[in-house]
Design a protein around this motif. Structure first.
Motif, PDB file in Angstrom:
ATOM      1  N   PHE A  71      61.807  82.084  54.983  1.00  0.00           N
ATOM      2  CA  PHE A  71      61.237  81.558  53.742  1.00  0.00           C
ATOM      3  C   PHE A  71      62.346  81.160  52.769  1.00  0.00           C
ATOM      4  CE2 PHE A  71      59.911  82.402  49.348  1.00  0.00           C
ATOM      5  CZ  PHE A  71      58.921  81.446  49.222  1.00  0.00           C
ATOM      6  N   LEU A  72      63.355  82.017  52.619  1.00  0.00           N
ATOM      7  CA  LEU A  72      64.456  81.710  51.706  1.00  0.00           C
ATOM      8  C   LEU A  72      65.243  80.480  52.163  1.00  0.00           C
ATOM      9  CD1 LEU A  72      65.776  85.305  50.890  1.00  0.00           C
ATOM     10  CD2 LEU A  72      64.462  83.775  49.413  1.00  0.00           C
ATOM     11  N   ILE A  73      65.498  80.378  53.466  1.00  0.00           N
ATOM     12  CA  ILE A  73      66.211  79.217  53.993  1.00  0.00           C
ATOM     13  C   ILE A  73      65.407  77.946  53.732  1.00  0.00           C
ATOM     14  CG2 ILE A  73      66.929  78.089  56.143  1.00  0.00           C
ATOM     15  CD1 ILE A  73      67.753  80.892  57.121  1.00  0.00           C
ATOM     16  N   GLY A  74      64.103  77.998  53.960  1.00  0.00           N
ATOM     17  CA  GLY A  74      63.253  76.842  53.702  1.00  0.00           C
ATOM     18  C   GLY A  74      63.253  76.453  52.235  1.00  0.00           C
ATOM     19  N   MET A  75      63.201  77.448  51.362  1.00  0.00           N
ATOM     20  CA  MET A  75      63.188  77.181  49.930  1.00  0.00           C
ATOM     21  C   MET A  75      64.504  76.539  49.487  1.00  0.00           C
ATOM     22  SD  MET A  75      62.135  79.814  46.885  1.00  0.00           S
ATOM     23  CE  MET A  75      63.499  80.898  47.170  1.00  0.00           C
ATOM     24  N   VAL A  76      65.620  77.074  49.961  1.00  0.00           N
ATOM     25  CA  VAL A  76      66.931  76.520  49.604  1.00  0.00           C
ATOM     26  C   VAL A  76      67.069  75.103  50.154  1.00  0.00           C
ATOM     27  CG1 VAL A  76      69.409  76.760  50.013  1.00  0.00           C
ATOM     28  CG2 VAL A  76      68.069  78.741  49.338  1.00  0.00           C
ATOM     29  N   ALA A  77      66.596  74.874  51.379  1.00  0.00           N
ATOM     30  CA  ALA A  77      66.688  73.542  51.971  1.00  0.00           C
ATOM     31  C   ALA A  77      65.863  72.527  51.183  1.00  0.00           C
ATOM     32  CB  ALA A  77      66.239  73.583  53.426  1.00  0.00           C
ATOM     33  N   VAL A  78      64.679  72.914  50.749  1.00  0.00           N
ATOM     34  CA  VAL A  78      63.850  72.000  49.945  1.00  0.00           C
ATOM     35  C   VAL A  78      64.553  71.671  48.626  1.00  0.00           C
ATOM     36  CG1 VAL A  78      61.705  71.837  48.617  1.00  0.00           C
ATOM     37  CG2 VAL A  78      61.650  72.639  50.966  1.00  0.00           C
ATOM     38  N   ILE A  79      65.149  72.665  48.009  1.00  0.00           N
ATOM     39  CA  ILE A  79      65.877  72.423  46.757  1.00  0.00           C
ATOM     40  C   ILE A  79      67.028  71.449  46.993  1.00  0.00           C
ATOM     41  CG2 ILE A  79      67.372  73.510  45.032  1.00  0.00           C
ATOM     42  CD1 ILE A  79      65.501  75.985  45.262  1.00  0.00           C
ATOM     43  N   PHE A  80      67.788  71.644  48.088  1.00  0.00           N
ATOM     44  CA  PHE A  80      68.895  70.740  48.390  1.00  0.00           C
ATOM     45  C   PHE A  80      68.403  69.331  48.693  1.00  0.00           C
ATOM     46  CE2 PHE A  80      71.689  74.435  48.990  1.00  0.00           C
ATOM     47  CZ  PHE A  80      72.822  73.958  48.336  1.00  0.00           C
ATOM     48  N   ILE A  81      67.275  69.210  49.384  1.00  0.00           N
ATOM     49  CA  ILE A  81      66.748  67.880  49.690  1.00  0.00           C
ATOM     50  C   ILE A  81      66.298  67.171  48.414  1.00  0.00           C
ATOM     51  CG2 ILE A  81      64.819  66.670  50.794  1.00  0.00           C
ATOM     52  CD1 ILE A  81      65.155  68.616  53.149  1.00  0.00           C
ATOM     53  N   VAL A  82      65.677  67.897  47.500  1.00  0.00           N
ATOM     54  CA  VAL A  82      65.249  67.289  46.234  1.00  0.00           C
ATOM     55  C   VAL A  82      66.458  66.858  45.416  1.00  0.00           C
ATOM     56  CG1 VAL A  82      64.138  67.788  44.020  1.00  0.00           C
ATOM     57  CG2 VAL A  82      63.026  68.468  46.144  1.00  0.00           C
ATOM     58  N   ILE A  83      67.461  67.717  45.335  1.00  0.00           N
ATOM     59  CA  ILE A  83      68.673  67.361  44.582  1.00  0.00           C
ATOM     60  C   ILE A  83      69.357  66.153  45.206  1.00  0.00           C
ATOM     61  CG2 ILE A  83      71.003  68.151  43.994  1.00  0.00           C
ATOM     62  CD1 ILE A  83      69.786  70.963  43.615  1.00  0.00           C
ATOM     63  N   SER A 100      77.313  61.009  50.136  1.00  0.00           N
ATOM     64  CA  SER A 100      77.210  62.452  49.889  1.00  0.00           C
ATOM     65  C   SER A 100      75.748  62.903  49.897  1.00  0.00           C
ATOM     66  CB  SER A 100      77.863  62.793  48.552  1.00  0.00           C
ATOM     67  OG  SER A 100      77.660  64.135  48.231  1.00  0.00           O
ATOM     68  N   ALA A 101      74.859  62.120  49.281  1.00  0.00           N
ATOM     69  CA  ALA A 101      73.440  62.466  49.245  1.00  0.00           C
ATOM     70  C   ALA A 101      72.832  62.420  50.646  1.00  0.00           C
ATOM     71  CB  ALA A 101      72.692  61.516  48.312  1.00  0.00           C
ATOM     72  N   LYS A 102      73.185  61.399  51.424  1.00  0.00           N
ATOM     73  CA  LYS A 102      72.672  61.310  52.796  1.00  0.00           C
ATOM     74  C   LYS A 102      73.139  62.503  53.623  1.00  0.00           C
ATOM     75  CE  LYS A 102      72.228  56.311  53.301  1.00  0.00           C
ATOM     76  NZ  LYS A 102      72.737  55.118  53.995  1.00  0.00           N
ATOM     77  N   ASN A 103      74.410  62.865  53.487  1.00  0.00           N
ATOM     78  CA  ASN A 103      74.931  64.006  54.237  1.00  0.00           C
ATOM     79  C   ASN A 103      74.232  65.301  53.840  1.00  0.00           C
ATOM     80  OD1 ASN A 103      76.708  62.488  55.738  1.00  0.00           O
ATOM     81  ND2 ASN A 103      78.419  62.801  54.340  1.00  0.00           N
ATOM     82  N   THR A 104      73.947  65.455  52.558  1.00  0.00           N
ATOM     83  CA  THR A 104      73.251  66.654  52.095  1.00  0.00           C
ATOM     84  C   THR A 104      71.858  66.738  52.702  1.00  0.00           C
ATOM     85  OG1 THR A 104      74.490  66.588  50.009  1.00  0.00           O
ATOM     86  CG2 THR A 104      72.494  67.931  50.054  1.00  0.00           C
TER      87      THR A 104
END
Length: 130
Positions: A71-83, A100-104
């Motif tokens: 759950f934490l990994i998914g939450m962090v990944a969603v935050i990184f994708i939004v940013i 940089s955004a594409k790589n993220t």
């Protein structure tokens, strides 16, 4: 320029919809695992078996820790994708920011895939060995 914005918005929307679907899959898998545990517990209770199995308690603890970490990994990944999506949209054509955004986004999606694969492997081992 307009085509790039349409593509970027589409990528953001598709990634968000994909992550929502991923959450639905993990919830349904968790519900199935809970149901399986309840059925097993009911059969053990009726059969007069030992309900205080320490191996079963360890398995439940490991499963809970893995679920929380996923759950934490998914939450962090969603935050990184939004940013990254916001950085991509507001890059104004700057090649370094776009790259940089594409790589993220790519690394966040890879992280989600690795986490789901790890979850599947751990559940396979827990259900087939225990």
């Amino acid at each position: 320029m307009i085509f790039k914005k349409i593509v970027s918005y589409s990528l953001i929307v598709m990634s968000m919809l994909g992550l929502v679907g991923l959450g639905a899959v993990s919830v349904s898998a968790d519900a199935i695992a809970t149901t399986r545990g309840e059925v097993t517990r009911g059969v053990t209770d009726v059969g007069g078996g030992d309900t205080g199995n320490s191996s079963s308690d360890l398995t439940k603890t490991i499963k809970n820790v893995i679920n929380i970490l996923l759950f934490l990994i998914g939450m962090v990944a969603v935050i990184f994708i939004v940013i990254a999506g916001l950085r991509f949209v507001t890059s104004n054509g700057d090649a370094n920011t776009v790259s940089s955004a594409k790589n993220t986004i790519i690394y966040a999606v890879i992280g989600i895939v690795v986490a789901v694969m790890a979850y599947a492997i751990v559940n396979f081992i827990l259900f087939n060995i225990a």
